[in-house]
Design a protein around this motif. Sequence first.
Motif, short mmCIF file in Angstrom:
data_model
loop_
_atom_site.label_atom_id
_atom_site.label_comp_id
_atom_site.label_asym_id
_atom_site.label_seq_id
_atom_site.Cartn_x
_atom_site.Cartn_y
_atom_site.Cartn_z
N LYS A 1 46.79 7.33 22.16
CA LYS A 1 46.96 6.40 23.28
C LYS A 1 47.48 5.03 22.83
O LYS A 1 46.92 3.99 23.19
N LEU A 2 48.57 5.03 22.09
CA LEU A 2 49.09 3.78 21.55
C LEU A 2 49.45 2.78 22.64
O LEU A 2 49.29 1.57 22.47
N TRP A 3 49.94 3.27 23.78
CA TRP A 3 50.42 2.38 24.82
C TRP A 3 49.43 2.21 25.98
O TRP A 3 49.77 1.68 27.02
N TYR A 4 48.20 2.63 25.78
CA TYR A 4 47.19 2.56 26.83
C TYR A 4 46.94 1.11 27.27
O TYR A 4 46.61 0.85 28.43
N GLY A 5 47.12 0.17 26.34
CA GLY A 5 46.87 -1.23 26.67
C GLY A 5 47.90 -1.86 27.58
O GLY A 5 47.68 -2.98 28.08
N LYS A 6 49.03 -1.17 27.82
CA LYS A 6 50.03 -1.71 28.75
C LYS A 6 49.60 -1.37 30.17
O LYS A 6 49.96 -0.33 30.72
N GLU A 7 48.84 -2.26 30.79
CA GLU A 7 48.18 -1.97 32.05
C GLU A 7 49.13 -1.63 33.18
O GLU A 7 48.80 -0.83 34.05
N ASN A 8 50.31 -2.22 33.21
CA ASN A 8 51.23 -2.03 34.32
C ASN A 8 52.35 -1.03 34.03
O ASN A 8 53.27 -0.87 34.82
N LEU A 9 52.24 -0.35 32.89
CA LEU A 9 53.28 0.62 32.52
C LEU A 9 53.16 1.88 33.38
O LEU A 9 52.09 2.49 33.46
N CYS B 1 54.25 5.25 33.04
CA CYS B 1 54.81 6.12 32.00
C CYS B 1 55.54 7.31 32.62
O CYS B 1 54.96 8.05 33.44
N PRO B 2 56.81 7.54 32.24
CA PRO B 2 57.55 8.68 32.78
C PRO B 2 57.14 10.01 32.18
O PRO B 2 57.54 11.07 32.67
N ILE B 3 56.32 9.98 31.11
CA ILE B 3 55.92 11.20 30.43
C ILE B 3 54.60 11.72 30.98
O ILE B 3 54.53 12.83 31.54
N CYS B 4 53.55 10.93 30.83
CA CYS B 4 52.23 11.40 31.29
C CYS B 4 52.00 11.13 32.77
O CYS B 4 51.14 11.76 33.40
N LYS B 5 52.74 10.16 33.32
CA LYS B 5 52.68 9.82 34.75
C LYS B 5 51.27 9.42 35.20
O LYS B 5 50.90 9.62 36.36
N GLN B 6 50.49 8.84 34.29
CA GLN B 6 49.16 8.36 34.62
C GLN B 6 49.21 6.88 34.96
O GLN B 6 50.17 6.18 34.63
N GLU B 7 48.16 6.38 35.63
CA GLU B 7 48.10 4.96 35.94
C GLU B 7 48.08 4.11 34.68
O GLU B 7 48.62 3.01 34.65
N ARG B 8 47.41 4.60 33.64
CA ARG B 8 47.46 3.99 32.31
C ARG B 8 47.97 5.06 31.36
O ARG B 8 47.48 6.19 31.36
#
Length: 217
Positions: free
Chosen positions: A179-187, A189-196
């Motif tokens: 979860k390297l990018w989990y801290g980007k709250e407003n991202l 993500c086009p891959i996992c498509k999750q809110e975080r």
Amino acid sequence: LLFCYNRGRLTMVEMFVHNNQTFKVISANKKHISSVKNLCDETLGKNFYTAEDLLEIFENKNSWFYMLFNGDDEFIGFHYHYIEPLINVSEQFKCCYEEMVSASGEKAQSNVGVLKSIAIDRKFRGNGIAFVFSNFAIDNLFEQGVCSIWVPAWKQNEYVPENNTLLKQGFTHHCDVKKLWYGKENLCCPICKQERCICDAAIYYRIRCEKPELAAL
């Protein structure tokens, strides 16, 4: 393939030919923020970089953000790479600093290169242009005197789309990070498509064979 450097800065529009197609590379500046932001949102995910992030990157003397155009003057891609102390990179990548030092042979507080982001418009993928473009960034970083370059690659389950390309470019897999990018709250993500973003990352590095004296930043 020929690019001209001014300590890593493009001083004019640079042209090259790949697969009988002409491309040009320019350094991004604040007038390009809207175009770059749109391609970032489409390829890396909405809000991966904010407009404020991009302006800060463009103005950072230790960062290089290059825009790629085709022969019809269409903006088709970008590459962002930078130089940073290894200890800072270890924090950014959530990696063990001591293990990164051991793997790369770097001295404490050494500056290293980072290939942070590359994006090519979906309509123009599949012809090897990303490989050429990223090789240019690698050459640029080594021109600055760094002895190792590090890359955070997106990982989808056990699959790393850039693995084969990175291996061909001389990179070695170092570790995987959850979860390297989990801290980007407003991202968005086009891959996992999750809110975080819950995507993992695979970290790679490449060592320069001959280690010159580091360039002053």
